[in-house]
Motif scaffolding. Structure first.
Motif, PDB file in Angstrom:
ATOM      1  N   PRO A 118     -60.196  35.357  47.013  1.00  0.00           N
ATOM      2  CA  PRO A 118     -58.928  35.283  47.736  1.00  0.00           C
ATOM      3  C   PRO A 118     -57.767  34.872  46.814  1.00  0.00           C
ATOM      4  O   PRO A 118     -57.951  34.177  45.823  1.00  0.00           O
ATOM      5  CB  PRO A 118     -59.188  34.237  48.806  1.00  0.00           C
ATOM      6  N   LEU A 119     -56.582  35.281  47.204  1.00  0.00           N
ATOM      7  CA  LEU A 119     -55.426  35.147  46.340  1.00  0.00           C
ATOM      8  C   LEU A 119     -55.049  33.695  46.078  1.00  0.00           C
ATOM      9  O   LEU A 119     -54.448  33.391  45.040  1.00  0.00           O
ATOM     10  CB  LEU A 119     -54.244  35.897  46.966  1.00  0.00           C
ATOM     11  N   HIS A 120     -55.430  32.767  46.955  1.00  0.00           N
ATOM     12  CA  HIS A 120     -55.007  31.375  46.773  1.00  0.00           C
ATOM     13  C   HIS A 120     -55.759  30.664  45.654  1.00  0.00           C
ATOM     14  O   HIS A 120     -55.366  29.574  45.232  1.00  0.00           O
ATOM     15  CB  HIS A 120     -55.195  30.594  48.083  1.00  0.00           C
ATOM     16  N   LEU A 121     -56.832  31.249  45.138  1.00  0.00           N
ATOM     17  CA  LEU A 121     -57.616  30.590  44.094  1.00  0.00           C
ATOM     18  C   LEU A 121     -56.775  30.380  42.834  1.00  0.00           C
ATOM     19  O   LEU A 121     -55.963  31.220  42.472  1.00  0.00           O
ATOM     20  CB  LEU A 121     -58.854  31.415  43.762  1.00  0.00           C
ATOM     21  N   THR A 122     -56.993  29.264  42.175  1.00  0.00           N
ATOM     22  CA  THR A 122     -56.250  28.975  40.949  1.00  0.00           C
ATOM     23  C   THR A 122     -57.009  29.388  39.691  1.00  0.00           C
ATOM     24  O   THR A 122     -56.438  29.393  38.603  1.00  0.00           O
ATOM     25  CB  THR A 122     -55.932  27.471  40.858  1.00  0.00           C
ATOM     26  N   GLU A 123     -58.289  29.716  39.828  1.00  0.00           N
ATOM     27  CA  GLU A 123     -59.088  30.162  38.687  1.00  0.00           C
ATOM     28  C   GLU A 123     -59.309  31.672  38.791  1.00  0.00           C
ATOM     29  O   GLU A 123     -59.621  32.195  39.865  1.00  0.00           O
ATOM     30  CB  GLU A 123     -60.441  29.442  38.659  1.00  0.00           C
ATOM     31  N   TYR A 124     -59.175  32.358  37.643  1.00  0.00           N
ATOM     32  CA  TYR A 124     -59.342  33.806  37.625  1.00  0.00           C
ATOM     33  C   TYR A 124     -59.766  34.227  36.228  1.00  0.00           C
ATOM     34  O   TYR A 124     -59.150  33.828  35.241  1.00  0.00           O
ATOM     35  CB  TYR A 124     -58.032  34.494  38.026  1.00  0.00           C
ATOM     36  N   SER A 125     -60.835  35.031  36.134  1.00  0.00           N
ATOM     37  CA  SER A 125     -61.382  35.402  34.832  1.00  0.00           C
ATOM     38  C   SER A 125     -61.140  36.852  34.461  1.00  0.00           C
ATOM     39  O   SER A 125     -61.592  37.312  33.409  1.00  0.00           O
ATOM     40  CB  SER A 125     -62.895  35.124  34.810  1.00  0.00           C
ATOM     41  N   GLY A 126     -60.445  37.623  35.308  1.00  0.00           N
ATOM     42  CA  GLY A 126     -60.202  39.030  35.017  1.00  0.00           C
ATOM     43  C   GLY A 126     -58.943  39.236  34.200  1.00  0.00           C
ATOM     44  O   GLY A 126     -58.438  38.337  33.544  1.00  0.00           O
ATOM     45  N   GLY A 127     -58.426  40.477  34.243  1.00  0.00           N
ATOM     46  CA  GLY A 127     -57.207  40.765  33.514  1.00  0.00           C
ATOM     47  C   GLY A 127     -57.080  42.236  33.162  1.00  0.00           C
ATOM     48  O   GLY A 127     -57.370  43.112  33.973  1.00  0.00           O
TER      49      GLY A 127
END
Length: 375
Positions: free
Chosen positions: A216-225
């Motif tokens: 979900p968009l509210h997450l502060t962690e993200y490993s993609g790009g």
């Protein structure tokens, strides 16, 4: 020669049920599967198959071939994801095309929406000629998503995960736009333990890639790009190698724009990254952003002879700070890079200008993306 095998699974009035192809030939039509366990189109032959001027929808794999040494061309075809259903054994994300063991794969002038992109895995069994390679070109893509029943998988617009060296491979002139909240993409392009050759590296060029966000968009962690070479393999003949990434436009991406997590003989040059780190409503991104990074992430010793140079970066961080820096813990990641855009000039208007530039490039090259016939 056309051999059509239709499944009794129910389909909408304008779509036939799932199709199984057992003979080479050219196929055109409209097929769908509303069951995540059943591909909308399944190719069970090593003979050359062309799917063109078609419409395909699926709750799981849209087009699937497993273990046949496939020779598949898909062109002028639209693919849409349907709501996923329960699955058994393993998740079946809505890959537009998923092929395990192949001689030749071509995907050109297609339109993909709410799919899990293109996956090529296991093994390349072709003869190394231009007619037995990989071409993914001139496609229009909207909202890559790894949604499966009650969950999600890590998916990409394109992932290579095959064994064997593939000369003449190309990912070029694709337009990929992911919207915040409507997409769930990991790396937009991921080259994973896959190789080109010394004389003919994998070429990833002139793609427009916009958007990469947590879900979900509210997450502060993200490993993609954006575009990543990835190589945890310990065998030097298995590690990602011989890849050129150039003249791509990377816009509004979370986490990173260009990355080397492993592999050798990789060159990334003359790409342009513009990230205002701001949602359409004006709110700043709440997750990390950066321009370029490169390191021997897996510490296998197979990361060497790489370069990043002449890339133009205009990237703000989530705190509106400067994130154009190039991260490098193992080698000279960037011989030279342009840094001519001031931080206070990096706005969504600058991102919008990138799309205008992209459209001008297409016109100048007389390139049409997406389906070119009326289907």
């Amino acid at each position: 020669m056309r051999v059509l095998h239709f499944s009794p699974h129910a389909a909408s009035p304008t779509f036939n049920g799932p199709l199984i192809i057992t003979k080479g030939g050219t196929y055109s039509g409209s097929w769908e599967s509303r069951d995540s366990e059943v591909p909308a189109v399944e190719v069970r032959t090593s003979e050359p198959v062309i799917i063109e001027d078609s419409k395909i929808r699926g709750a799981g794999f849209l087009i699937r071939s497993q273990g046949y040494g496939a020779d598949i061309t898909v062109r002028n075809t639209t693919g849409h994801g349907l709501p996923p259903t329960p699955y058994s054994d393993y998740a079946k994300p809505r890959r537009f095309l998923a092929v395990d063991v192949f001689r030749n794969v071509v995907v050109e002038n297609c339109y993909l929406e709410k799919t899990a992109g293109i996956y090529l895995g296991v093994e390349y069994t072709g003869n190394g000629s231009p007619g037995q390679s990989i071409k993914i070109r001139y496609n229009k893509v909207r909202n890559i998503t790894g949604e499966v029943y009650q969950g999600k998988e890590l998916v990409q617009f394109v992932q290579f995960n095959y064994r064997g060296e593939v000369p003449h491979a190309e990912i070029a002139w694709n337009e990929v736009i992911n919207e915040p909240g409507a997409s769930a993409v990991e790396d937009n392009i991921n080259i994973y333990n896959s190789r080109g050759t010394t004389d003919s590296p994998i070429r990833i060029h002139n793609n427009y890639i916009q958007g990469a966000f947590p879900n979900p968009l509210h997450l502060t962690e993200y490993s993609g790009g954006g575009i990543l070479t990835d190589s945890p393999g310990t065998d030097s003949l298995e590690a990602t190698a011989y890849v050129k990434v150039y003249e791509n436009q990377l816009v509004g991406l979370g986490n990173y724009c260009l990355g080397i997590a492993g592999g050798n003989h990789i060159e990334m040059h003359h790409n342009q990254a513009v990230v205002a780190a701001q949602f359409p409503d004006g709110e700043p991104y709440h997750f990390w952003t950066s321009g370029i990074w490169a390191k021997d992430y897996y510490k296998t010793g197979n990361t060497f002879n790489n370069s990043m140079h002449h890339n133009t970066l205009a990237v703000l961080g989530r705190n509106r700070d400067w994130r154009n820096e190039i991260f490098d813990s193992t080698f000279a990641a960037a011989d030279e890079f342009a840094n001519s855009i001031l931080p206070d000039s990096i706005t969504r208007r600058l991102e919008d200008a990138e799309f205008i530039l992209w459209q001008e490039k297409l016109r100048d090259q007389r390139i049409n993306i997406g389906p070119v016939s009326t289907i």
